[in-house]
Design a protein around this motif. Structure first.
Motif, PDB file in Angstrom:
ATOM      1  N   GLU A  63       2.065  16.118  -2.114  1.00 61.42           N
ATOM      2  CA  GLU A  63       2.631  16.061  -0.765  1.00 61.42           C
ATOM      3  C   GLU A  63       1.788  15.165   0.143  1.00 61.42           C
ATOM      4  O   GLU A  63       2.321  14.446   0.992  1.00 61.42           O
ATOM      5  N   GLU A  64       0.482  15.207  -0.049  1.00 60.43           N
ATOM      6  CA  GLU A  64      -0.388  14.372   0.785  1.00 60.43           C
ATOM      7  C   GLU A  64      -0.175  12.891   0.480  1.00 60.43           C
ATOM      8  O   GLU A  64      -0.125  12.057   1.391  1.00 60.43           O
ATOM      9  N   PHE A  65      -0.037  12.564  -0.797  1.00 58.68           N
ATOM     10  CA  PHE A  65       0.247  11.171  -1.160  1.00 58.68           C
ATOM     11  C   PHE A  65       1.561  10.709  -0.526  1.00 58.68           C
ATOM     12  O   PHE A  65       1.658   9.596  -0.003  1.00 58.68           O
ATOM     13  N   LEU A  66       2.559  11.574  -0.563  1.00 58.95           N
ATOM     14  CA  LEU A  66       3.850  11.221   0.029  1.00 58.95           C
ATOM     15  C   LEU A  66       3.733  11.042   1.542  1.00 58.95           C
ATOM     16  O   LEU A  66       4.336  10.133   2.118  1.00 58.95           O
ATOM     17  N   GLY A  67       2.952  11.904   2.179  1.00 55.16           N
ATOM     18  CA  GLY A  67       2.747  11.778   3.622  1.00 55.16           C
ATOM     19  C   GLY A  67       2.054  10.472   3.972  1.00 55.16           C
ATOM     20  O   GLY A  67       2.430   9.790   4.943  1.00 55.16           O
ATOM     21  N   GLU A  68       1.047  10.097   3.190  1.00 53.36           N
ATOM     22  CA  GLU A  68       0.351   8.829   3.431  1.00 53.36           C
ATOM     23  C   GLU A  68       1.275   7.643   3.170  1.00 53.36           C
ATOM     24  O   GLU A  68       1.224   6.636   3.888  1.00 53.36           O
ATOM     25  N   ALA A  69       2.114   7.782   2.152  1.00 49.48           N
ATOM     26  CA  ALA A  69       3.077   6.718   1.861  1.00 49.48           C
ATOM     27  C   ALA A  69       4.041   6.537   3.027  1.00 49.48           C
ATOM     28  O   ALA A  69       4.332   5.405   3.443  1.00 49.48           O
ATOM     29  N   ARG A  70       4.528   7.641   3.572  1.00 47.34           N
ATOM     30  CA  ARG A  70       5.469   7.556   4.698  1.00 47.34           C
ATOM     31  C   ARG A  70       4.825   6.892   5.911  1.00 47.34           C
ATOM     32  O   ARG A  70       5.433   6.024   6.553  1.00 47.34           O
ATOM     33  N   ASN A  71       3.602   7.286   6.233  1.00 48.88           N
ATOM     34  CA  ASN A  71       2.920   6.707   7.394  1.00 48.88           C
ATOM     35  C   ASN A  71       2.709   5.203   7.226  1.00 48.88           C
ATOM     36  O   ASN A  71       2.943   4.415   8.153  1.00 48.88           O
ATOM     37  N   THR A  72       2.273   4.821   6.041  1.00 52.58           N
ATOM     38  CA  THR A  72       1.998   3.401   5.787  1.00 52.58           C
ATOM     39  C   THR A  72       3.285   2.582   5.769  1.00 52.58           C
ATOM     40  O   THR A  72       3.342   1.471   6.316  1.00 52.58           O
ATOM     41  N   LEU A  73       4.317   3.127   5.152  1.00 48.62           N
ATOM     42  CA  LEU A  73       5.596   2.417   5.093  1.00 48.62           C
ATOM     43  C   LEU A  73       6.237   2.313   6.475  1.00 48.62           C
ATOM     44  O   LEU A  73       6.907   1.320   6.788  1.00 48.62           O
ATOM     45  N   GLU A 114       0.840  -1.205   0.000  1.00 49.56           N
ATOM     46  CA  GLU A 114       0.000   0.000   0.000  1.00 49.56           C
ATOM     47  C   GLU A 114       0.875   1.255   0.000  1.00 49.56           C
ATOM     48  O   GLU A 114       0.611   2.219  -0.739  1.00 49.56           O
ATOM     49  N   GLY A 115       1.920   1.247   0.810  1.00 50.00           N
ATOM     50  CA  GLY A 115       2.812   2.399   0.871  1.00 50.00           C
ATOM     51  C   GLY A 115       3.521   2.643  -0.449  1.00 50.00           C
ATOM     52  O   GLY A 115       3.669   3.797  -0.888  1.00 50.00           O
ATOM     53  N   LEU A 116       3.956   1.569  -1.099  1.00 47.19           N
ATOM     54  CA  LEU A 116       4.628   1.717  -2.392  1.00 47.19           C
ATOM     55  C   LEU A 116       3.672   2.239  -3.460  1.00 47.19           C
ATOM     56  O   LEU A 116       4.057   3.038  -4.321  1.00 47.19           O
ATOM     57  N   LEU A 117       2.420   1.784  -3.392  1.00 43.67           N
ATOM     58  CA  LEU A 117       1.434   2.257  -4.365  1.00 43.67           C
ATOM     59  C   LEU A 117       1.127   3.739  -4.145  1.00 43.67           C
ATOM     60  O   LEU A 117       0.958   4.504  -5.105  1.00 43.67           O
ATOM     61  N   ARG A 118       1.074   4.158  -2.888  1.00 39.29           N
ATOM     62  CA  ARG A 118       0.866   5.585  -2.584  1.00 39.29           C
ATOM     63  C   ARG A 118       2.065   6.408  -3.061  1.00 39.29           C
ATOM     64  O   ARG A 118       1.905   7.521  -3.577  1.00 39.29           O
ATOM     65  N   LEU A 119       3.255   5.857  -2.874  1.00 42.17           N
ATOM     66  CA  LEU A 119       4.466   6.544  -3.325  1.00 42.17           C
ATOM     67  C   LEU A 119       4.451   6.721  -4.841  1.00 42.17           C
ATOM     68  O   LEU A 119       4.722   7.817  -5.358  1.00 42.17           O
ATOM     69  N   LYS A 120       4.123   5.662  -5.542  1.00 43.75           N
ATOM     70  CA  LYS A 120       4.088   5.727  -7.005  1.00 43.75           C
ATOM     71  C   LYS A 120       2.985   6.677  -7.480  1.00 43.75           C
ATOM     72  O   LYS A 120       3.157   7.406  -8.469  1.00 43.75           O
ATOM     73  N   SER A 121       1.862   6.676  -6.763  1.00 45.50           N
ATOM     74  CA  SER A 121       0.748   7.555  -7.143  1.00 45.50           C
ATOM     75  C   SER A 121       1.121   9.027  -7.005  1.00 45.50           C
ATOM     76  O   SER A 121       0.586   9.887  -7.715  1.00 45.50           O
ATOM     77  N   ALA A 122       2.042   9.319  -6.089  1.00 43.44           N
ATOM     78  CA  ALA A 122       2.467  10.708  -5.884  1.00 43.44           C
ATOM     79  C   ALA A 122       3.232  11.250  -7.080  1.00 43.44           C
ATOM     80  O   ALA A 122       3.364  12.471  -7.240  1.00 43.44           O
TER      81      ALA A 122
END
Length: 257
Positions: A167-177, A148-156
């Motif tokens: 920035e929000e996508f990256l923040g969600e990616a960081r939290n999930t990762l 999930e975190g990698l998918l959020r990162l790629k979506s950013a």
């Protein structure tokens, strides 16, 4: 890997012209690594597939659909839940539109797909009354959060996002990762406990084998000729005893008259 992905989710600037391409390449490489690791085979079995031994559990993660702005927490989109029990991992893409349910698991067919075998942990008996559970599956929450975190990162890194959305996508990616990193360490500890138990049991078995081999080495090998001579002597003595007993049984008072 989770730590490296976390670092990738903290770029110096998302305004860098190379950010979209660089981040997409990084995310795809991480996805390839995760897919390869979760599809590892031992002999003819996929070790993260539960008891679906012959089926690779994870699809090509690079083909998962990207999230869009309607999937952000501020949209507000419902956070993707962690699947447990027998339900295969799934997530919703384009929550504000088509709301398509996808999964990284190859056994997934539709929302709510149930596959108990994909969750079934293996047991092995390593000593008398000592079974251990040694299997980790691709459905572990740690892996769900990692992907999930990698998918959020790629979506950013996709085009068409505003800077706040990126920035929000990256923040969600960081939290999930970050959650994934903690859970992966817990998995590592759990696996370490099993390995330690196996090692201790192996030492006990090895010690028993060594003692047995030592005892066998100390046994005296008898000489065949000597054994035959002793058996013949014992047979002669035994026959003499039988003869004496037989003679005694034939005695009666008449013999003494």
């Amino acid at each position: 890997m989770a730590t490296d992905a976390l670092n990738a989710a903290e770029p110096l600037s998302t305004n860098d012209v190379d950010f979209p391409n660089t981040t997409t390449v990084l995310a795809n490489n991480f996805m390839l690594e995760v897919e390869a690791n979760l599809n590892i085979k031992l002999g003819d079995r996929f070790i993260f597939a539960g008891t679906n031994f012959s089926d690779a559990p994870v699809r090509d993660l690079r083909t998962l659909s990207l999230y869009n702005a309607t999937d952000l927490g501020s949209a507000p989109a419902a956070a993707n839940a962690i699947e447990t029990a027998d339900t295969l991992p799934e997530h919703v893409v384009d929550a504000g539109g088509a709301a398509t349910t996808e999964s990284y698991h190859t056994g997934f067919t539709a929302a709510g797909t149930v596959d108990s075998k994909a969750y079934e942990a293996m047991k092995v008996t390593i000593a008398d009354s000592q079974p251990i559970v040694y299997n980790i599956t691709a459905n572990e929450p740690a892996f769900q959060n990692l992907i999930e975190g990698l998918l959020r990162l790629k979506s950013a890194a996709q085009t068409g996002l505003t800077e706040p959305e990126r920035e929000e996508f990256l923040g969600e990616a960081r939290n999930t990762l970050d959650n994934a990193r903690v859970e992966l360490r817990q998995l590592q500890a759990r696996n370490g406990t099993v390995i330690n138990e196996l090692s201790r049991t192996k030492e006990i078995h090895t010690s028993f084998i060594n003692i047995s081999q030592s005892a066998l080495t100390d046994l005296t090998v008898a000489n065949d000729a000597e054994v035959a001579t002793r058996i013949a002597a014992l047979r002669t003595q035994l026959e003499a005893s039988y003869s004496t007993i037989a003679d005694t049984n034939r005695l009666s008072l008449v013999n003494y008259l």
